[in-house]
Design an enzyme around this catalytic site. Structure first.
Site, PDB file in Angstrom:
ATOM      1  N   SER A   1       1.136  -0.921   0.124  1.00 33.06           N
ATOM      2  CA  SER A   1       0.160   0.424  -0.343  1.00 33.06           C
ATOM      3  C   SER A   1       1.072   0.902  -0.159  1.00 33.06           C
ATOM      4  O   SER A   1       0.671   2.474  -0.423  1.00 33.06           O
ATOM      5  CB  SER A   1      -1.112   0.599   1.454  1.00 33.06           C
ATOM      6  OG  SER A   1       0.321  -0.349   2.539  1.00 33.06           O
TER       7      SER A   1
ATOM      8  N   ASP B   1       4.691  -7.603   2.990  1.00 26.94           N
ATOM      9  CA  ASP B   1       4.079  -7.959   1.794  1.00 26.94           C
ATOM     10  C   ASP B   1       5.173  -8.255   0.829  1.00 26.94           C
ATOM     11  O   ASP B   1       5.972  -7.935   0.626  1.00 26.94           O
ATOM     12  CB  ASP B   1       3.972  -6.768   1.200  1.00 26.94           C
ATOM     13  CG  ASP B   1       1.907  -6.581   1.395  1.00 26.94           C
ATOM     14  OD1 ASP B   1       1.617  -8.305   1.675  1.00 26.94           O
ATOM     15  OD2 ASP B   1       1.016  -5.335   1.237  1.00 26.94           O
TER      16      ASP B   1
ATOM     17  N   GLU C   1       0.093 -12.785  -2.319  1.00 34.55           N
ATOM     18  CA  GLU C   1      -1.675 -12.558  -2.335  1.00 34.55           C
ATOM     19  C   GLU C   1      -2.133 -13.925  -3.206  1.00 34.55           C
ATOM     20  O   GLU C   1      -1.541 -13.578  -4.428  1.00 34.55           O
ATOM     21  CB  GLU C   1      -1.723 -11.285  -2.701  1.00 34.55           C
ATOM     22  CG  GLU C   1      -1.797  -9.917  -1.954  1.00 34.55           C
ATOM     23  CD  GLU C   1      -2.188  -8.550  -2.498  1.00 34.55           C
ATOM     24  OE1 GLU C   1      -2.179  -7.797  -2.329  1.00 34.55           O
ATOM     25  OE2 GLU C   1      -2.729  -8.466  -4.038  1.00 34.55           O
TER      26      GLU C   1
ATOM     27  N   GLU D   1      -9.728  -8.917   2.753  1.00 40.84           N
ATOM     28  CA  GLU D   1     -10.261  -8.127   3.063  1.00 40.84           C
ATOM     29  C   GLU D   1     -10.770  -8.003   1.763  1.00 40.84           C
ATOM     30  O   GLU D   1     -11.586  -8.672   1.076  1.00 40.84           O
ATOM     31  CB  GLU D   1      -8.803  -7.757   1.863  1.00 40.84           C
ATOM     32  CG  GLU D   1      -8.848  -6.197   1.455  1.00 40.84           C
ATOM     33  CD  GLU D   1      -8.209  -5.439   1.047  1.00 40.84           C
ATOM     34  OE1 GLU D   1      -8.255  -4.217   0.569  1.00 40.84           O
ATOM     35  OE2 GLU D   1      -6.525  -6.268   1.173  1.00 40.84           O
TER      36      GLU D   1
END
Length: 264
Positions: free
Chosen positions: A46, A84, A114, A181
């Site tokens: 992010s 991440d 992810e 999420e």
């Protein structure tokens, strides 16, 4: 101060104690969070949007993550620090291991990736080589071009069953945490109850074991669109340290996220 570990979060799940986590990108905020007792942090990709000013997370590199991970670690030496692996940093298990090693050397305790069942081999390989893994399902921002935007995932029986199957597969492969999420509360509850590992929600209601927010959302300093699940704790308190304490207290009591922050 005793270090916060994955076992600490496992204990929270077993004792049904909700816990708060937050993104961090630099020394000063990491130190502030740790000083207030917020001891689980994520160096998220992010940062591509909040720090670098891009319109997605896709331009972020492993070097970017490593740089910010090292800064956060210096500010919060005893926190449980997730980092991440960014877009295209784990296309193969071998590539994932090489890049995970880079961010672990920078100070991460765990890497977050992810994706669903296609990552099973990667999760197994990382786990076998002493790299703890946090999975990330639902709205996975690196897949924004496939989703056609930032949309709620897991609506409808077929989509919900697929996400539950993915979650179980990641856990079986060795994942020790899972981020969910932007999924309906009902699905988040199913997945949280089905898994033995702690589940951290963002836009998944107050039924998960923990919550995470992007720090810029928690303090109301995000420009442009504000996600439905976000809450500006700084507006209520007027003081950044008090805002951190308020965020933690509301997560731990189940007040946040409320119905107005949740999807169905």
């Amino acid at each position: 101060m005793k270090p916060t570990t994955i076992a600490s979060l496992q204990k929270c799940k077993q004792e049904k104690k909700r816990f708060a986590t937050i993104t961090a990108y630099d020394y000063s905020f990491a130190k502030l969070f740790a000083d207030e007792g917020l001891n689980v942090m994520l160096v998220g990709d992010s940062l591509g949007m909040t720090v670098q000013g891009h319109d997605s997370t896709l331009p972020v590199t492993v070097a970017d993550i490593a740089y910010h991970t090292a800064a956060v670690r210096r500010g919060a030496p005893n926190c449980l620090l997730l980092a991440d692996l960014p877009f295209m940093a784990y296309a193969t298990p071998e590539q994932a291991f090489e890049n995970a090693a880079t961010v672990m050397r920078a100070g991460a305790n765990m890497v977050k990736i992810e994706g669903g069942e296609w990552l099973v081999e990667t999760v197994q390989m990382l786990t076998e080589r002493a790299v703890p893994v946090c999975g990330h399902l639902g709205l996975t921002p690196q897949s924004v071009n496939i989703f056609g935007g930032y949309k709620v995932q897991g609506r409808g029986d077929e989509a919900a069953d697929r996400l539950l199957s993915d979650a179980l597969a990641l856990e079986a492969a060795g994942a020790q945490l899972l981020v969910l999420e932007c999924v309906p509360v009902e699905l988040a509850k199913r997945i949280t109850e089905a898994l033995a590992i702690p589940v951290i929600g963002i836009g998944a209601g107050n039924v998960t074991d923990g919550q995470i927010l992007v720090m810029h959302d928690a303090f109301g300093i995000t420009g442009g669109h504000i996600p439905k699940f976000a809450k500006n704790f700084l507006a209520e308190t007027g003081d950044i340290r008090a805002a951190v304490r308020q965020y933690m207290a509301e997560v731990e009591s189940g007040v946040y996220p409320g119905e107005e922050h949740s999807f169905h």
